[in-house]
Design a protein around this motif. Structure first.
Motif, PDB file in Angstrom:
ATOM      1  N   SER A   1      -3.950  -7.596 -26.282  1.00 29.66           N
ATOM      2  CA  SER A   1      -3.186  -6.783 -27.136  1.00 29.66           C
ATOM      3  C   SER A   1      -2.959  -6.920 -28.380  1.00 29.66           C
ATOM      4  N   LEU A   2      -3.365  -8.076 -28.837  1.00 30.24           N
ATOM      5  CA  LEU A   2      -3.474  -8.372 -30.463  1.00 30.24           C
ATOM      6  C   LEU A   2      -5.017  -8.290 -30.917  1.00 30.24           C
ATOM      7  N   GLY A   3      -5.713  -7.816 -30.016  1.00 29.89           N
ATOM      8  CA  GLY A   3      -7.217  -7.908 -30.725  1.00 29.89           C
ATOM      9  C   GLY A   3      -8.044  -9.030 -31.126  1.00 29.89           C
ATOM     10  N   THR A   4      -7.547 -10.158 -30.669  1.00 29.62           N
ATOM     11  CA  THR A   4      -8.070 -11.492 -31.053  1.00 29.62           C
ATOM     12  C   THR A   4      -8.965 -11.817 -29.630  1.00 29.62           C
ATOM     13  N   VAL A   5      -9.588 -13.163 -29.749  1.00 29.42           N
ATOM     14  CA  VAL A   5     -10.663 -13.401 -28.924  1.00 29.42           C
ATOM     15  C   VAL A   5     -10.223 -14.344 -27.987  1.00 29.42           C
ATOM     16  N   PRO A   6     -10.318 -14.369 -26.807  1.00 26.48           N
ATOM     17  CA  PRO A   6      -9.890 -15.365 -25.873  1.00 26.48           C
ATOM     18  C   PRO A   6     -11.339 -16.227 -25.756  1.00 26.48           C
TER      19      PRO A   6
ATOM     20  N   ARG B   1       3.077 -15.545 -21.925  1.00 27.05           N
ATOM     21  CA  ARG B   1       3.427 -14.163 -22.493  1.00 27.05           C
ATOM     22  C   ARG B   1       4.044 -13.991 -23.853  1.00 27.05           C
ATOM     23  N   ASP B   2       5.213 -14.899 -23.618  1.00 27.44           N
ATOM     24  CA  ASP B   2       6.508 -14.964 -24.573  1.00 27.44           C
ATOM     25  C   ASP B   2       5.966 -15.755 -25.881  1.00 27.44           C
ATOM     26  N   GLY B   3       5.522 -16.831 -25.392  1.00 24.94           N
ATOM     27  CA  GLY B   3       5.171 -18.017 -26.350  1.00 24.94           C
ATOM     28  C   GLY B   3       3.908 -18.252 -27.335  1.00 24.94           C
ATOM     29  N   LEU B   4       2.918 -17.400 -26.805  1.00 27.05           N
ATOM     30  CA  LEU B   4       1.563 -17.367 -27.485  1.00 27.05           C
ATOM     31  C   LEU B   4       1.375 -16.438 -28.342  1.00 27.05           C
ATOM     32  N   PRO B   5       2.006 -15.260 -28.387  1.00 26.49           N
ATOM     33  CA  PRO B   5       1.774 -14.149 -29.493  1.00 26.49           C
ATOM     34  C   PRO B   5       2.045 -14.474 -30.568  1.00 26.49           C
ATOM     35  N   SER B   6       3.026 -15.094 -31.002  1.00 28.11           N
ATOM     36  CA  SER B   6       3.710 -15.460 -32.464  1.00 28.11           C
ATOM     37  C   SER B   6       2.736 -16.475 -33.145  1.00 28.11           C
ATOM     38  N   LEU B   7       2.147 -17.316 -32.160  1.00 29.53           N
ATOM     39  CA  LEU B   7       1.188 -18.326 -32.748  1.00 29.53           C
ATOM     40  C   LEU B   7      -0.161 -17.726 -33.146  1.00 29.53           C
ATOM     41  N   VAL B   8      -0.667 -16.812 -32.336  1.00 28.53           N
ATOM     42  CA  VAL B   8      -1.781 -16.140 -32.477  1.00 28.53           C
ATOM     43  C   VAL B   8      -1.674 -15.407 -33.616  1.00 28.53           C
ATOM     44  N   GLU B   9      -0.675 -14.390 -33.720  1.00 32.32           N
ATOM     45  CA  GLU B   9      -0.526 -13.552 -34.776  1.00 32.32           C
ATOM     46  C   GLU B   9      -0.381 -14.232 -36.195  1.00 32.32           C
ATOM     47  N   LYS B  10       0.451 -15.145 -36.234  1.00 29.34           N
ATOM     48  CA  LYS B  10       0.731 -15.835 -37.644  1.00 29.34           C
ATOM     49  C   LYS B  10      -0.526 -16.618 -37.924  1.00 29.34           C
ATOM     50  N   VAL B  11      -1.472 -17.264 -37.241  1.00 28.51           N
ATOM     51  CA  VAL B  11      -2.449 -18.022 -37.435  1.00 28.51           C
ATOM     52  C   VAL B  11      -3.615 -16.967 -38.102  1.00 28.51           C
ATOM     53  N   THR B  12      -3.657 -15.997 -37.149  1.00 29.86           N
ATOM     54  CA  THR B  12      -4.743 -14.983 -37.634  1.00 29.86           C
ATOM     55  C   THR B  12      -4.191 -14.233 -38.782  1.00 29.86           C
ATOM     56  N   ALA B  13      -3.352 -14.014 -38.882  1.00 26.76           N
ATOM     57  CA  ALA B  13      -2.769 -13.157 -40.268  1.00 26.76           C
ATOM     58  C   ALA B  13      -2.963 -14.197 -41.606  1.00 26.76           C
ATOM     59  N   GLU B  14      -2.903 -15.402 -41.334  1.00 22.42           N
ATOM     60  CA  GLU B  14      -3.409 -16.343 -42.397  1.00 22.42           C
ATOM     61  C   GLU B  14      -4.834 -16.651 -42.623  1.00 22.42           C
ATOM     62  N   GLY B  15      -5.633 -16.023 -41.733  1.00 23.01           N
ATOM     63  CA  GLY B  15      -6.957 -16.203 -42.018  1.00 23.01           C
ATOM     64  C   GLY B  15      -7.825 -17.489 -41.629  1.00 23.01           C
ATOM     65  N   VAL B  16      -6.805 -18.186 -40.453  1.00 17.48           N
ATOM     66  CA  VAL B  16      -7.387 -19.475 -39.949  1.00 17.48           C
ATOM     67  C   VAL B  16      -8.343 -19.401 -39.022  1.00 17.48           C
ATOM     68  N   ASP B  17      -9.545 -19.931 -39.290  1.00 19.18           N
ATOM     69  CA  ASP B  17     -10.813 -19.791 -38.349  1.00 19.18           C
ATOM     70  C   ASP B  17     -10.603 -20.849 -37.125  1.00 19.18           C
ATOM     71  N   VAL B  18     -10.119 -20.467 -35.918  1.00 21.61           N
ATOM     72  CA  VAL B  18      -9.752 -21.273 -34.799  1.00 21.61           C
ATOM     73  C   VAL B  18     -10.473 -20.847 -33.727  1.00 21.61           C
TER      74      VAL B  18
ATOM     75  N   MET C   1     -11.727 -10.852 -15.453  1.00 15.00           N
ATOM     76  CA  MET C   1     -11.253 -10.588 -16.906  1.00 15.00           C
ATOM     77  C   MET C   1     -11.700 -10.405 -17.917  1.00 15.00           C
ATOM     78  N   LEU C   2     -12.981 -11.026 -17.977  1.00 15.64           N
ATOM     79  CA  LEU C   2     -14.066 -10.913 -19.118  1.00 15.64           C
ATOM     80  C   LEU C   2     -14.667  -9.773 -19.274  1.00 15.64           C
ATOM     81  N   ARG C   3     -14.703  -9.020 -18.049  1.00 10.91           N
ATOM     82  CA  ARG C   3     -15.394  -7.660 -18.007  1.00 10.91           C
ATOM     83  C   ARG C   3     -14.389  -6.759 -18.744  1.00 10.91           C
ATOM     84  N   LYS C   4     -13.138  -6.824 -18.340  1.00 12.15           N
ATOM     85  CA  LYS C   4     -12.127  -5.916 -18.952  1.00 12.15           C
ATOM     86  C   LYS C   4     -11.906  -6.244 -20.451  1.00 12.15           C
ATOM     87  N   SER C   5     -12.138  -7.424 -21.037  1.00 15.67           N
ATOM     88  CA  SER C   5     -11.778  -7.584 -22.154  1.00 15.67           C
ATOM     89  C   SER C   5     -12.684  -7.036 -23.263  1.00 15.67           C
TER      90      SER C   5
END
Length: 443
Positions: A380-385, A324-341, A439-443
């Motif tokens: 929380s970030l609006g991205t896709v698990p 919960r502390d380590g993942l957000p910064s990775l997802v945020e920056k990768v998403t902001a750069e438009g990286v398709d992953v 979890m999937l039903r709630k996401s």
């Protein structure tokens, strides 16, 4: 042009065995280069499209299987049991998410493992570490622990027989949806935690009954697409099974549909990244708690410079206490750069510890909490698990403690069969599927 094996070793390949006889290595590699492909380029392209769909939230990836396969366990019964539990999990997840589940087995190639030390010491005796059946034997004897390149050929033949069985099972009626759900109904009835999942089981029953009533019987009810994957660790094996596709003149690793780079071999200037950037398979890269957002971006630029959808998957393995502390910064920056992953959660490797009786284990609740943290961050970030990767087996083992069966450390001494890392057993795997479904039903 893909680099030669010699060039890759000059660059520097981490986690490679030290073979005592180079001529024997050369002979094994030469033989591997003549053998037929285990998978086909077109199948890899199909999987790439499905991973791209998962990255958009139009599918969900379920990847599972052994931590480390062994030759002795490459049997019809074991293959059937592994396939059975993954199909059972997939039915639950498909119903919950209302999207296709991409089924990827961690099998037919997962015979090599990275190790934290090159050697192992017991009672004052030091020998080479066990690096998986692809390299040496598990028995703690000098003869067993000598790296043997002939084992690379055994990996090929064991993987070929496993894939033949999987293809027969998935197209020959074993994967029929109604039969697989009947297995789940049995689990709900007999499991100590089955009552919790009874409502969803009844919903699936009603849906299948409705489909039967209106005469719907699509081909997808009777067969499934199933893909193989493994960590592409050993340069000799992976390079020897890299072939040029006659359709496109592109290189593909034909030892598995999906191959990944491990946490210990993702050096940006290392041989694994250099090799992976040339092959056209869908590929993965593990990211642990030491990975930074800049690391992820640099890897993405090198491994997927054209930003091709479905090409690159980041498999995160932080641990329940760090995700919960380590993942957000990775997802945020990768998403902001438009990286398709595509983002997949590996909730296993960051949660390993040594039990009081010396066994390597994990707590089911920690594994589940990391998955929950993964979903929480993406929500929380609006991205896709996009999926999960679990180490599991269809057998009745006790390697991970906790869960609905309330397995304790004492049981580790009696039903522990893994030669490297602990796995979820069948009941724990299905319990995990039902909980992830919520979890999937709630996401």
């Amino acid at each position: 042009m893909i680099p030669s094996l010699e060039e890759l070793h000059q660059i520097g390949a981490a986690q490679q065995p030290t073979y005592p006889d180079q001529a024997a290595v050369d002979a094994a590699v030469a033989r591997l280069r003549t053998l037929p492909p285990l998978v086909f380029a077109g199948e890899c392209d199909e999987l790439k499209d499905k991973i791209a769909a998962a990255s958009r939230g139009e599918a969900f990836i379920l990847q599972g299987g052994d931590c480390a396969e062994t030759f002795v366990d490459a049997t019809a019964d074991n293959t059937r049991n592994k396939l059975r539990v993954l199909l059972q999990m997939a039915v639950v997840l498909t119903y919950a998410a209302s999207v296709p589940v991409v089924k990827i087995g961690r099998l037919a190639g997962q015979y090599a493992k990275p190790r934290s030390s090159d050697t192992e010491t017991r009672d004052g005796v030091t020998l080479p570490a066990y690096r998986g059946d692809a390299v040496n034997g598990y028995d703690f004897t000098p003869e067993s622990r000598i790296p043997d390149p002939q084992r690379l050929l055994e990996v090929y033949h064991a993987s070929a027989s496993t894939l033949n069985l999987v293809r027969a099972f998935t197209t020959g009626g074993y994967a029929d949806l109604r039969q697989v759900h009947a297995w789940n109904s049995e689990f709900v009835r007999s499991s100590p935690v089955g009552a919790r999942y009874e409502a969803m089981g009844k919903e699936i029953d009603r849906a299948l009954t409705f489909m039967k009533a209106i005469g719907a019987d699509p081909d997808e009810f009777h067969r499934v697409d199933f893909y193989s994957s493994h960590e592409a660790l050993l340069m000799e094996y992976e390079h020897a099974l890299t072939r040029i596709d006659s359709r496109t003149d592109d290189p593909y690793n034909v030892s598995g549909h999906f191959v990944w780079i491990g946490e210990r071999t993702r050096q940006l200037d290392g041989a694994h990244v250099e090799y992976f950037r040339h092959i056209r398979n869908p590929i993965g890269c593990k990211l642990g708690p030491t990975a930074t957002a800049d690391d992820a971006l640099a890897l993405a630029r090198k491994l997927n410079p054209d930003n091709e959808p479905g090409r690159l998957t980041f498999i995160t393995r932080f641990g329940a206490g760090k995700i919960r502390d380590g993942l957000p910064s990775l997802v945020e920056k990768v998403t902001a750069e438009g990286v398709d992953v595509a983002w997949i959660c590996d909730p296993m490797h960051g949660n390993t510890f040594e039990a009081s009786n010396g066994y390597k284990t994990r707590r089911f609740e920690d594994v589940l909490d990391e998955v929950q943290g993964f979903f929480d961050v993406h929500r929380s970030l609006g991205t896709v698990p996009a999926g999960i990767l679990v180490e599991n087996t269809g057998d009745d083992v006790t390697e991970i403690i906790g869960g609905g069966e309330e397995l304790s450390e004492q049981g580790l001494a009696h039903r522990y069969e893994s030669v490297v890392d602990p796995r979820l057993n069948r009941v724990q795997s299905l319990e995990m599927a039902f909980l992830v479904a919520e979890m999937l039903r709630k996401s």
